[in-house]
Design an enzyme around this catalytic site. Structure first.
Site, PDB file in Angstrom:
ATOM      1  N   ARG A 290       0.852  -1.196   0.000  1.00 28.99           N
ATOM      2  CA  ARG A 290       0.000   0.000   0.000  1.00 28.99           C
ATOM      3  C   ARG A 290       0.884   1.241   0.000  1.00 28.99           C
ATOM      4  O   ARG A 290       2.099   1.137   0.087  1.00 28.99           O
ATOM      5  CB  ARG A 290      -0.865  -0.013   1.264  1.00 28.99           C
ATOM      6  CG  ARG A 290       0.011  -0.144   2.513  1.00 28.99           C
ATOM      7  CD  ARG A 290      -0.691   0.168   3.774  1.00 28.99           C
ATOM      8  NE  ARG A 290       0.080  -0.220   4.934  1.00 28.99           N
ATOM      9  CZ  ARG A 290       1.028   0.502   5.506  1.00 28.99           C
ATOM     10  NH1 ARG A 290       1.347   1.686   5.006  1.00 28.99           N
ATOM     11  NH2 ARG A 290       1.684   0.064   6.567  1.00 28.99           N
ATOM     12  N   VAL A 293       2.811   6.078   4.984  1.00 25.03           N
ATOM     13  CA  VAL A 293       2.724   7.424   5.569  1.00 25.03           C
ATOM     14  C   VAL A 293       3.891   8.287   5.062  1.00 25.03           C
ATOM     15  O   VAL A 293       3.726   9.447   4.712  1.00 25.03           O
ATOM     16  CB  VAL A 293       2.778   7.339   7.117  1.00 25.03           C
ATOM     17  CG1 VAL A 293       2.846   8.723   7.738  1.00 25.03           C
ATOM     18  CG2 VAL A 293       1.600   6.562   7.658  1.00 25.03           C
TER      19      VAL A 293
END
Ligand code: ADP
Length: 446
Positions: A290, A293
């Site tokens: 994914r 951050v």
């Protein structure tokens, strides 16, 4: 290209995805809990759908509510962001079954990497070095037996782990029973699976990860590494690229290893391979399938918009460049700013009475916050990311000092004072830190 994308997330990452979509002329649909009706990305999105009460389990993790919102609004794709459903293979499958594109890798790739034992097996097959470890542990006695072979200290980890949860260290045989029971209990509570395994616990490693982008046609590029060794309780606090610990040769080796592993599984989309680095050796930890951050520091040095690339790849586009075209320029550092007491780390939700973000050359702030915004107490306490870029590490440190000094956040306590202290420490300035450095030294910071 997609015409409309649903953003299945909240906070700064929801806004980040919205921004990429707008720049590509894609309409956005925000989904939000009852607690987030006034969030910035909800205000900016073309459409917004309330998907449930504040509790994440009832809203941001409510798969059927999100799919219903996607169907009603007629979106072409769903971007899951990070956290929440971003690494939920069942959700990715559900999305695709509804004829909607999932912006991320294939469900089977998410599933494999979400199982840390399977990911370790895969890594070994690809020739990636892994930390010495065990398969699933059956009992306390089994754990003791395996630890005796591996040698203390060891760390017991959740097979389905994430976010630093379900990990317990044992320094000797006496500590095994407690570590095993606690790791299992925490794993059960966080991941509804109490399966755990064991790894040799490295004493002074750095956490170094590699950013990968791959399209559906077998092209893989590596966008360099990020050093995320400034951690507290296994949670990253400051990240930087390039890592001050690597030489060109090691950087190249790491990049090649990661690329060939991704080519081998035919990985698609953005992904991150995480490694521990100790005594000149890399050990594969896990892969995150994914957006991370800390992706903006890679964007700063590469000039590549990673979210835009995720959207293009999901739409079947080819990467428009090869590895040779990628030039990484300068250095970038990210500080994660949390609404927490900087001494006790107790979360501090509340109303932001004043907000002034720093600016100027080489400064980027990713945040949902605005003056008057009320931080809801239900979610993660990260409220802003400060990303600073420059040609040299020294220059970036000077810029970071002045940017932190300019930052005004009133109404809640934040970790800005902690960041100011960290970047003033001689070891930090010299790049001499490992994953334990912050916790071992934090008491002495002035
Ligand atoms: P999660 O998926 O929960 O984030 P990781 O496997 O990525 O778990 O590990 C998170 C952090 O925990 C690492 O960055 C490192 O600080 C520490 N850690 C994990 N495994 C080990 C190990 N074998 N030895 C030393 N530290 C470790």
């Amino acid at each position: 290209m997609f015409e409309k994308v649903l953003i299945a997330n909240r906070g700064e990452v929801a806004l980040r995805i919205h921004r990429a979509c707008r720049e590509m002329g894609i309409k956005t649909v925000a989904v939000h809990s009852e607690a987030d009706a006034n969030a910035m990305h909800v205000r900016l999105a073309d459409e917004a759908v309330c998907i449930g009460p504040a509790r994440a389990a009832d809203s941001y993790l409510n798969k059927s509510a999100i799919i219903s919102a996607a169907t009603i609004t007629g979106v072409d794709a769903i971007h899951p962001g990070y956290g929440f459903l971003s690494e939920d293979a069942d959700f990715a499958e559900m999305v695709e079954e509804h004829g909607i594109a999932f912006i991320g890798p294939k469900p089977e790739q998410i599933r494999m990497m979400g199982d840390k034992l399977k990911a370790r097996e895969f890594a070994k097959e690809c020739g990636l070095p892994v930390v010495e470890g065990s398969d699933a542990l059956q009992s306390i006695d089994d754990a003791k037996e395996k630890a005796a072979t591996i040698g203390y200290p060891i760390i017991i980890k959740a097979k389905a782990g994430g976010g630093g949860k379900g990990m317990k260290i044992a320094n000797n045989e006496q500590e095994i029973a407690t570590a095993y029971m606690m790791a299992r209990a925490e794993a059960k509570a966080s991941f509804s699976s109490d399966e755990v395994y064991m790894e040799k616990y490295l004493q002074n490693p750095r956490h170094i990860e590699v950013q990968i982008l791959a399209d559906s046609y077998g092209h893989v590029v590596c966008l360099g590494e990020r050093d995320c060794s400034i951690q507290r309780q296994n949670q990253k606090i400051i990240e930087e690229t390039p890592s001050p610990a690597l030489n060109e040769q090691q950087r190249k080796e790491l990049c090649e290893l990661a690329k060939s592993a991704m080519e081998k599984i035919g990985y698609v989309s953005a992904g991150t391979l995480e490694f521990l680095f100790e005594n000149g050796k890399f050990y594969f930890l896990e892969m995150n399938t994914r957006l991370q951050v800390e992706h903006p520091i890679t964007e700063a040095v590469s000039g590549i918009d990673i979210v835009r690339e995720q959207l293009r790849i999901a739409d079947g586009a080819k990467l428009g460049y090869t590895q040779d075209d990628i030039k990484l320029n300068g250095c970038a550092i990210e500080c994660r700013i949390n609404a927490e007491d900087p001494e006790t780390f107790v979360p501090n939700a509340g109303k932001i009475t004043e907000w002034h973000a720093p600016g100027g050359l080489g400064v980027r702030v990713d945040s949902e916050i605005y003056s008057g915004y009320k931080i809801p107490p239900f979610y993660d306490s990260m409220i802003a990311k400060l990303i600073v870029h420059g040609r040299t590490r020294n220059g970036v440190l000077m810029r970071l000092h002045r940017a932190l000094e300019e930052f005004v956040i009133d109404g809640v306590k934040t970790t800005i004072p902690l960041h100011q202290k960290i970047i003033a420490q001689p070891e930090y300035i010299d790049g001499l830190y490992d994953i334990h450095w912050l916790e071992n030294n934090i008491r002495n910071f002035r």
